[in-house]
Design a protein around this motif. Sequence first.
Motif, short mmCIF file in Angstrom:
data_model
loop_
_atom_site.label_atom_id
_atom_site.label_comp_id
_atom_site.label_asym_id
_atom_site.label_seq_id
_atom_site.Cartn_x
_atom_site.Cartn_y
_atom_site.Cartn_z
N LEU A 1 41.62 -12.39 44.60
CA LEU A 1 42.70 -13.17 44.01
C LEU A 1 43.09 -14.35 44.90
N ILE A 2 43.12 -14.15 46.20
CA ILE A 2 43.42 -15.25 47.11
C ILE A 2 42.39 -16.37 46.94
N ASP A 3 41.14 -15.98 46.81
CA ASP A 3 40.08 -16.96 46.67
C ASP A 3 40.15 -17.73 45.36
N LYS A 4 40.68 -17.11 44.31
CA LYS A 4 40.70 -17.74 42.99
C LYS A 4 41.88 -18.70 42.79
N HIS A 5 42.88 -18.63 43.66
CA HIS A 5 44.08 -19.44 43.48
C HIS A 5 44.24 -20.44 44.62
#
Length: 294
Positions: A195-199
Amino acid sequence: MQYTSRSFSILALVTLFLFLTGFSTESKPIKATWIWHTNLITSEPDQILSFSKEQGVNLLYLQMDLSQKPESYRTFIRKASEAGIKVHALGGSPQWGLEAHRSRIIALIDWVLAYNQTAADEEKFSGIHLDIEPYLLPQWKTDQASVVSQWKANVEAYTSRAQTDPALEIGCDIPFWLDKVFLPDDSTTALSKWLIDKHDHVTIMSYRDRVEGSNSITALVTEEIAWADELGKSILLAVETKESHEGNHLSFYEEGKTYMNHMLARLTELMSVHPSFKGIAIHSYEHWVALKNE
């Protein structure tokens, strides 16, 4: 050539002045809060912005009510812009983690995209912020893998749609413990890291009233901060001001604003060594404004 040399001399003097005075050209740390009751932007806009300026808030996550007239948002965001405060469109529900409710997320994204196309620069939303929390659903306990897979697919869908406007920052909220949940198709990758990588930025709900020691904010987010450092992403650390029935250690409700401000200053000091740490978020305006001053 004489003009160019003079320009360089002036630039050197300005640079020396900034260095000697300790002035930093780096961006100001973020201080964010959530506004869940959208009607407040019409009933008490000046109070919201006055409180925000007083507390150093420069980012508002504003819950979207699509029944509100666009002019209500234009007026409020324009005033916020004049005060140096950005506004991100906030939406979410546990059900939004399921494929059956994906259309509701896309409807929000599309509304913001359409709104920004007709709004003046100072009236535009600077970002979109999702608070989905599907782990609150009964299905999380009975079929977690399916819920995670659907949640991932919904994230892929809304980030792809929002990225059609490169100016929009895309963020979300996640709890600190999500680093113990791994992807169904990749047991080596934590859902938090994905999730960190996607946002563009992720706000960690690190709800504790201490910043050092065991079971403190800094102790709970070590992996998330390390991942964000590695990925070149941004992290905000969030605290709670609402009364909690899960234990007094989760919220600053008992301690009040003075103690909280002291803790947040210390938190910022401790986390400043991490390039991914961009600031703090306080949940939420409605409870923070009522917090005692002790």
